[in-house]
Design a protein around this motif. Sequence first.
Motif, PDB file in Angstrom:
ATOM      1  N   PHE A 120       0.636  -1.241  -0.075  1.00  0.00           N
ATOM      2  CA  PHE A 120      -0.096  -0.108   0.020  1.00  0.00           C
ATOM      3  C   PHE A 120       0.773   1.431   0.095  1.00  0.00           C
ATOM      4  CE2 PHE A 120      -3.763  -1.904   2.326  1.00  0.00           C
ATOM      5  CZ  PHE A 120      -4.264  -2.710   1.189  1.00  0.00           C
ATOM      6  N   ALA A 121       0.283   2.248  -0.774  1.00  0.00           N
ATOM      7  CA  ALA A 121       1.100   3.469  -0.737  1.00  0.00           C
ATOM      8  C   ALA A 121       0.769   4.155   0.840  1.00  0.00           C
ATOM      9  CB  ALA A 121       0.642   4.448  -1.701  1.00  0.00           C
ATOM     10  N   PRO A 122       1.328   5.029   1.343  1.00  0.00           N
ATOM     11  CA  PRO A 122       1.045   5.567   2.955  1.00  0.00           C
ATOM     12  C   PRO A 122      -0.387   6.047   3.007  1.00  0.00           C
ATOM     13  CG  PRO A 122       3.186   6.313   2.069  1.00  0.00           C
ATOM     14  CD  PRO A 122       2.744   5.543   0.857  1.00  0.00           C
ATOM     15  N   PRO A 123      -0.943   6.864   1.860  1.00  0.00           N
ATOM     16  CA  PRO A 123      -2.471   7.099   2.249  1.00  0.00           C
ATOM     17  C   PRO A 123      -3.248   5.968   2.436  1.00  0.00           C
ATOM     18  CG  PRO A 123      -1.410   8.474   0.540  1.00  0.00           C
ATOM     19  CD  PRO A 123      -0.522   7.436   0.914  1.00  0.00           C
ATOM     20  N   LEU A 124      -3.048   4.966   1.602  1.00  0.00           N
ATOM     21  CA  LEU A 124      -4.111   3.837   1.683  1.00  0.00           C
ATOM     22  C   LEU A 124      -3.813   3.024   2.963  1.00  0.00           C
ATOM     23  CD1 LEU A 124      -6.324   1.929   0.128  1.00  0.00           C
ATOM     24  CD2 LEU A 124      -4.411   1.033  -0.975  1.00  0.00           C
ATOM     25  N   ARG A 125      -2.539   3.055   3.103  1.00  0.00           N
ATOM     26  CA  ARG A 125      -2.144   2.225   4.435  1.00  0.00           C
ATOM     27  C   ARG A 125      -2.805   2.919   5.707  1.00  0.00           C
ATOM     28  NH1 ARG A 125       3.068   2.194   4.332  1.00  0.00           N
ATOM     29  NH2 ARG A 125       3.126   0.452   2.567  1.00  0.00           N
ATOM     30  N   ALA A 126      -2.946   4.260   5.851  1.00  0.00           N
ATOM     31  CA  ALA A 126      -3.681   5.011   7.119  1.00  0.00           C
ATOM     32  C   ALA A 126      -5.080   4.529   6.980  1.00  0.00           C
ATOM     33  CB  ALA A 126      -3.284   6.317   6.720  1.00  0.00           C
ATOM     34  N   GLN A 127      -5.727   4.139   5.745  1.00  0.00           N
ATOM     35  CA  GLN A 127      -7.149   3.874   5.844  1.00  0.00           C
ATOM     36  C   GLN A 127      -7.426   2.501   5.760  1.00  0.00           C
ATOM     37  OE1 GLN A 127      -8.708   5.925   2.350  1.00  0.00           O
ATOM     38  NE2 GLN A 127      -7.279   7.444   2.464  1.00  0.00           N
ATOM     39  N   VAL A 128      -6.783   1.688   5.363  1.00  0.00           N
ATOM     40  CA  VAL A 128      -7.151  -0.026   5.386  1.00  0.00           C
ATOM     41  C   VAL A 128      -5.960  -0.619   5.803  1.00  0.00           C
ATOM     42  CG1 VAL A 128      -7.913  -1.718   3.721  1.00  0.00           C
ATOM     43  CG2 VAL A 128      -8.380   0.762   3.161  1.00  0.00           C
ATOM     44  N   SER A 129      -6.562  -1.459   6.898  1.00  0.00           N
ATOM     45  CA  SER A 129      -5.700  -2.366   7.545  1.00  0.00           C
ATOM     46  C   SER A 129      -5.566  -3.826   6.945  1.00  0.00           C
ATOM     47  CB  SER A 129      -5.627  -2.508   8.796  1.00  0.00           C
ATOM     48  OG  SER A 129      -7.181  -3.152   9.199  1.00  0.00           O
ATOM     49  N   ALA A 130      -4.758  -4.600   7.168  1.00  0.00           N
ATOM     50  CA  ALA A 130      -4.575  -5.947   6.685  1.00  0.00           C
ATOM     51  C   ALA A 130      -5.849  -6.653   7.096  1.00  0.00           C
ATOM     52  CB  ALA A 130      -3.461  -6.736   6.711  1.00  0.00           C
ATOM     53  N   ALA A 131      -6.372  -6.595   8.223  1.00  0.00           N
ATOM     54  CA  ALA A 131      -7.544  -7.220   8.963  1.00  0.00           C
ATOM     55  C   ALA A 131      -8.621  -6.958   8.362  1.00  0.00           C
ATOM     56  CB  ALA A 131      -7.524  -6.880  10.386  1.00  0.00           C
ATOM     57  N   ALA A 132      -8.832  -5.271   7.998  1.00  0.00           N
ATOM     58  CA  ALA A 132     -10.014  -5.026   7.281  1.00  0.00           C
ATOM     59  C   ALA A 132     -10.295  -5.803   5.694  1.00  0.00           C
ATOM     60  CB  ALA A 132     -10.112  -3.465   7.416  1.00  0.00           C
ATOM     61  N   LEU A 133      -9.057  -5.682   5.205  1.00  0.00           N
ATOM     62  CA  LEU A 133      -9.035  -6.265   3.895  1.00  0.00           C
ATOM     63  C   LEU A 133      -9.257  -7.725   3.992  1.00  0.00           C
ATOM     64  CD1 LEU A 133      -8.349  -6.085   0.943  1.00  0.00           C
ATOM     65  CD2 LEU A 133      -6.006  -6.394   1.347  1.00  0.00           C
ATOM     66  N   GLN A 134      -8.943  -8.438   5.088  1.00  0.00           N
ATOM     67  CA  GLN A 134      -9.179  -9.748   4.936  1.00  0.00           C
ATOM     68  C   GLN A 134     -10.523 -10.041   5.369  1.00  0.00           C
ATOM     69  OE1 GLN A 134      -6.756 -12.017   7.823  1.00  0.00           O
ATOM     70  NE2 GLN A 134      -7.778 -13.828   7.302  1.00  0.00           N
ATOM     71  N   ALA A 135     -11.349  -9.126   6.310  1.00  0.00           N
ATOM     72  CA  ALA A 135     -12.574  -9.225   6.723  1.00  0.00           C
ATOM     73  C   ALA A 135     -13.497  -9.170   5.349  1.00  0.00           C
ATOM     74  CB  ALA A 135     -12.914  -8.348   7.593  1.00  0.00           C
ATOM     75  N   ALA A 136     -13.078  -8.374   4.541  1.00  0.00           N
ATOM     76  CA  ALA A 136     -13.931  -7.949   3.299  1.00  0.00           C
ATOM     77  C   ALA A 136     -13.791  -9.129   2.403  1.00  0.00           C
ATOM     78  CB  ALA A 136     -13.403  -6.759   2.685  1.00  0.00           C
ATOM     79  N   TRP A 137     -12.771  -9.679   2.093  1.00  0.00           N
ATOM     80  CA  TRP A 137     -12.543 -10.750   1.489  1.00  0.00           C
ATOM     81  C   TRP A 137     -13.102 -11.962   1.883  1.00  0.00           C
ATOM     82  CZ3 TRP A 137      -9.979 -11.734  -3.187  1.00  0.00           C
ATOM     83  CH2 TRP A 137      -9.750 -13.226  -3.460  1.00  0.00           C
ATOM     84  N   ASP A 138     -13.046 -12.349   3.096  1.00  0.00           N
ATOM     85  CA  ASP A 138     -13.808 -13.206   3.748  1.00  0.00           C
ATOM     86  C   ASP A 138     -15.263 -13.118   3.464  1.00  0.00           C
ATOM     87  OD1 ASP A 138     -11.607 -14.517   4.276  1.00  0.00           O
ATOM     88  OD2 ASP A 138     -11.561 -14.167   6.484  1.00  0.00           O
ATOM     89  N   ALA A 139     -15.849 -11.891   3.666  1.00  0.00           N
ATOM     90  CA  ALA A 139     -17.133 -11.703   3.308  1.00  0.00           C
ATOM     91  C   ALA A 139     -17.464 -12.063   2.306  1.00  0.00           C
ATOM     92  CB  ALA A 139     -17.689 -10.138   3.892  1.00  0.00           C
ATOM     93  N   HIS A 140     -16.938 -11.610   1.051  1.00  0.00           N
ATOM     94  CA  HIS A 140     -17.176 -11.900  -0.272  1.00  0.00           C
ATOM     95  C   HIS A 140     -17.216 -13.395  -0.344  1.00  0.00           C
ATOM     96  CE1 HIS A 140     -17.896  -8.357  -2.809  1.00  0.00           C
ATOM     97  NE2 HIS A 140     -17.253  -7.730  -1.963  1.00  0.00           N
ATOM     98  N   LEU A 141     -16.145 -14.139   0.016  1.00  0.00           N
ATOM     99  CA  LEU A 141     -15.952 -15.586  -0.296  1.00  0.00           C
ATOM    100  C   LEU A 141     -17.194 -16.429   0.557  1.00  0.00           C
ATOM    101  CD1 LEU A 141     -13.664 -14.671  -1.784  1.00  0.00           C
ATOM    102  CD2 LEU A 141     -12.301 -16.873  -0.826  1.00  0.00           C
ATOM    103  N   GLY A 142     -17.556 -15.678   1.613  1.00  0.00           N
ATOM    104  CA  GLY A 142     -18.727 -16.527   2.336  1.00  0.00           C
ATOM    105  C   GLY A 142     -20.031 -16.694   1.384  1.00  0.00           C
TER     106      GLY A 142
END
Length: 436
Positions: A31-53
Motif C-alpha cells: 500500500f502507498a502511505p495514504p491507503l495504509r492509513a485507511q485500510v488495514s490487513a485485518a479489514a482487507l481480510q474481513a472484506a475478502w472473507d465476507a465476499h467468499l462467504g
Amino acid sequence: MRNTASTPEAIAKSVAEKACRGDFAGIEAQFAPPLRAQVSAAALQAAWDAHLGGTGPVTALGRPVTEPLAAGLVRVGVPVTCAHGGLTLVMSIDDTGLLNGLRLAPPEAASWTPPPYADPREFAEHEVTVGSGPLAVPGTLSLPHARGPRPGVVLLSGGGPFDRDGAVGPNKPLKDLAWGLADRGVAVVRFDKVTHTHAAAMAARHDATMTDEYVPHAVAAVQLLRNHPAVDPARVFVLGHSMGGKVAPRVAAAEPSLAGLVILAGDTQPMHRAAVRVARHLADLAPDSRSLVDTLTRQAALVDSADLSPTTPAAELPLGLSGSYWLDLRAYDPVATAAALDIPLLILQGGRDYQVTVEDDFARWRTGLAHRPDVTLRVHQPADHFFFPGTGPSTPAAYQRAQHVDPAVVTDIATWLAPDAAPRAEPTGPAAQAGT
C-alpha cells in the motif's frame, strides 16, 4: 517500498495470488502511505472473507485488465472466479508500483451484448425499488409492449452478493432470461440482492439466514408485479437459480398468491456436503487446491455436529457463513417444502453442471415430487450451471467466456409460463432431454 521492475499487470496478479493464500499483511506492505492509513490487513481480510462467504472458494484467476486512470496511475482489474460466482479485484497502481486503491467489486460484465433471441423493441425497462426501509434494493421491470394482462415472474439469483443480472465474468444470465422472457410476453422483475446493495449491513448481522437474504425482497417483488395494471395478478411466478431455486419453495410458502415456481439448477444436497463435493471436483482440475478439501471437510463435519450453534465462529464453518445461517440451512428441506405446495412447478437442470448435478440434486427433486402430476422435470443436456450451452466437461474458467443462456431453456420456460403465447424464435442447438 518500490516495485518499478514489475508491470501493473504482474503486480495485480501478485496481489490477487496473495489474497487467495491469505497473505493480507503482504498486500498491506504494498500500500502507498495514504491507503495504509485507511485500510488495514485485518479489514482487507474481513472484506475478502465476507465476499467468499457468499461465492465459495476461489477456483481461478482471470487475466488482468488495465486501463489508464490518471497521471501516474493505472487501474487494473483481476477477475476472480469462485465455486458459486465471482468478483473482480480492482486496484489502482502508481508508477512506483504501490497500491493507491483496492476494492472488491462485482464481476465485470462490460462486454455483455443482447442475446440473439431477444428483441429490445418488444419491451421496455423501468427502474423499480424492491422492498422498503433501509434494506430496500434497486431493480428492473422488463415490461412487454403486448396488450392485455400478461404473466409476470420474479427472478432470484444464486448464492452470493449477485447484482440483478446475476453477472458472472462477462455474462449476465439473469438479464438474458429477463430479456428473453419479456420478448415472449412475460413481465419480469429482477433486483440486486440485499447482500450486494447492503453488504456491510448484512455482514454485521451475525444472525442472518437464507430466509433473510431472499424471502422479504422476493415477496415484495411478487407484490410489485401483482399490483401492476399490465400484469395478471393470478399469473405471477417466481424463478430461482441455484440457491435462488433452493429457497423458492420457502418463498412460495410465505407468499400463497404465487401461481407456480420455476427452479433452475436448484440444489437439494445439503450445502455443506455439496461444498466438499465441489471442492473435490475442482481439486481434480487443480491439484494445488487439495488443502481446501481438507478444510471444507473439517468445517462440514462441524455443521453436521451437535456442537453447531448461533455463536459458532463463521471462520470455523464452510464458506465463512455464520452458525445461524447453517442452522437454518440444516433444518430446511427444499424438496419436502415444495411437495407441500399446491402450485405447479417447472424444474430444469443442466446436464453438464458440476455445481448442482443430476445425480446429487436433480434426482432428489425427481424422487420427492414423483407423485405430483403438476410438476415438470427436465434435463437440458448441453447446459452448464448457468445454462450456457456447450460440450465436454464444464469448468469454472468457461464462465469467463462471453455467452448466453441457451435459447432452448428460454423457450422452455416461456412456454410453461405462457402456453398461449407462441415463442418468437425456435431454439437452436441440441434438443433438451426430458426427465421423468
